[in-house]
Enzyme design. Sequence first.
Site, mmCIF file in Angstrom:
data_model
loop_
_atom_site.group_PDB
_atom_site.id
_atom_site.type_symbol
_atom_site.label_atom_id
_atom_site.label_comp_id
_atom_site.label_asym_id
_atom_site.label_seq_id
_atom_site.Cartn_x
_atom_site.Cartn_y
_atom_site.Cartn_z
ATOM 1 N N ASP A 73 -6.246 2.025 -8.005
ATOM 2 C CA ASP A 73 -4.962 1.506 -7.494
ATOM 3 C C ASP A 73 -3.865 1.887 -8.489
ATOM 4 O OD1 ASP A 73 -3.192 -0.002 -5.778
ATOM 5 O OD2 ASP A 73 -3.167 -1.555 -7.306
ATOM 6 N N SER A 74 -2.630 1.823 -8.016
ATOM 7 C CA SER A 74 -1.503 2.096 -8.914
ATOM 8 C C SER A 74 -1.446 1.064 -10.039
ATOM 9 C CB SER A 74 -0.194 2.058 -8.122
ATOM 10 O OG SER A 74 -0.043 0.784 -7.529
ATOM 11 N N CYS A 118 -5.420 1.262 -2.516
ATOM 12 C CA CYS A 118 -3.955 1.246 -2.569
ATOM 13 C C CYS A 118 -3.464 1.843 -1.257
ATOM 14 C CB CYS A 118 -3.491 2.096 -3.749
ATOM 15 S SG CYS A 118 -1.714 2.291 -3.855
ATOM 16 N N GLU A 165 3.826 -7.956 -9.890
ATOM 17 C CA GLU A 165 3.546 -7.300 -11.174
ATOM 18 C C GLU A 165 4.218 -8.041 -12.336
ATOM 19 O OE1 GLU A 165 2.090 -3.939 -12.152
ATOM 20 O OE2 GLU A 165 0.930 -4.139 -10.319
ATOM 21 N N CYS A 219 -0.688 -4.026 1.799
ATOM 22 C CA CYS A 219 -0.525 -3.694 0.373
ATOM 23 C C CYS A 219 -1.496 -4.587 -0.375
ATOM 24 C CB CYS A 219 0.905 -3.968 -0.079
ATOM 25 S SG CYS A 219 1.104 -3.799 -1.877
ATOM 26 N N HIS A 221 -1.486 -5.713 -3.224
ATOM 27 C CA HIS A 221 -0.888 -6.738 -4.097
ATOM 28 C C HIS A 221 -0.608 -8.044 -3.343
ATOM 29 C CE1 HIS A 221 -0.151 -3.485 -6.907
ATOM 30 N NE2 HIS A 221 0.384 -4.334 -7.774
HETATM 31 N N1 DGL Z 1 -1.112 -1.843 -4.246
HETATM 32 C C1 DGL Z 1 -0.341 -0.796 -3.662
HETATM 33 C C2 DGL Z 1 -0.555 -0.746 -2.165
HETATM 34 O O1 DGL Z 1 -1.543 -1.263 -1.647
HETATM 35 C C3 DGL Z 1 1.133 -0.806 -3.932
HETATM 36 C C4 DGL Z 1 1.601 -0.980 -5.305
HETATM 37 C C5 DGL Z 1 2.686 -0.055 -5.727
HETATM 38 O O2 DGL Z 1 3.778 -0.013 -5.140
HETATM 39 O O3 DGL Z 1 2.411 0.633 -6.686
HETATM 40 O O4 DGL Z 1 0.257 -0.158 -1.480
#
Ligand code: DGL
Length: 294
Positions: free
Chosen positions: A31-32, A94, A179, A213, A215
């Site tokens: 993931d990012s 991600c 974050e 997402c 997150h």
């Molecule tokens: N967790 C990432 C997703 O599922 C997004 C996070 C980011 O913007 O880096 O899209």
Amino acid sequence: MKASAKCRGFFIYLCTYLFPLNTKSPIGVFDSGYGGLTVLKEIVRALPQYDYIYLGDNARAPYGSRSFETVYEYTLECVKQLFEMGCPLVVLACNTASAKALRNIQQKDLPLLAPDKRVLGVIRPTTEIIGTHSKTRQVGVLGTTGTITSNSYPIEINKFFPDITVHQEACPMWVPIVENNEFESEGADFYIKKNLHNLLSKNRDIDTIILGCTHYPLLINKIKKHLPSGITLLSQGEIVADSLGDYLKRHSELESKLSKGKQVEFFTTDSADNFDKAASLFYGKEVKSKHLEM
Ligand code: DGL
């Protein structure tokens, strides 16, 4: 990539080649940043027998507002890194990377780079099952700007369920809120209320919303608080874990390559101390990571 990182990558690759019996073949989860840990948690719960390596590209997160080219370049770099660390299979946990990089990596890079390895995303497993959740056939998707503007969700959902209409809302503030550990704050309430209102204004019959997402599960209490009753919220962790289990049953040639030592290792491209502090919120357990130079 720096020269030292390249050398280390080559060294790991050489060891993998020379000492195959001593080398693990974990499932890579990428993931990012932290979001993919919400997916890893469910995958490990469902499939505890395997070894895993988690890689968070925290130094370059968020990806959500970055261009197609940049997300593709960063994601490919991380996938190559996980291959070098011995992973025969990588899950892009991600949505942004799945939306902007997965197709290119699968179709363009894998055949040249590593024809025996596989890279999977999180969008398809979610879109495959959405039809069993919506009665009104009006579905909402919340995601990063990158995921929403890619239109990946409407395109993929309509392949499986042409009768479903997909309504989307980009939530560019939600990942920074998470974050920055602000998910219990009033600021979080403000943006969640605003984006849910925008989404639900697009169609009043929306009965199912995908948290597109990884997150967003951290915001689930606040989302539920501002959501009218009767709307189903879908987060991806369990869906992706079920789909991966099913995939491995159907691909025994790949499954047999995976090592089964029940170990989970964590790597971050940013500070390991910072990662460990925040990661437990996403993973639900203490995390001890190592820094990886990219
Ligand atoms: N967790 C990432 C997703 O599922 C997004 C996070 C980011 O913007 O880096 O899209």
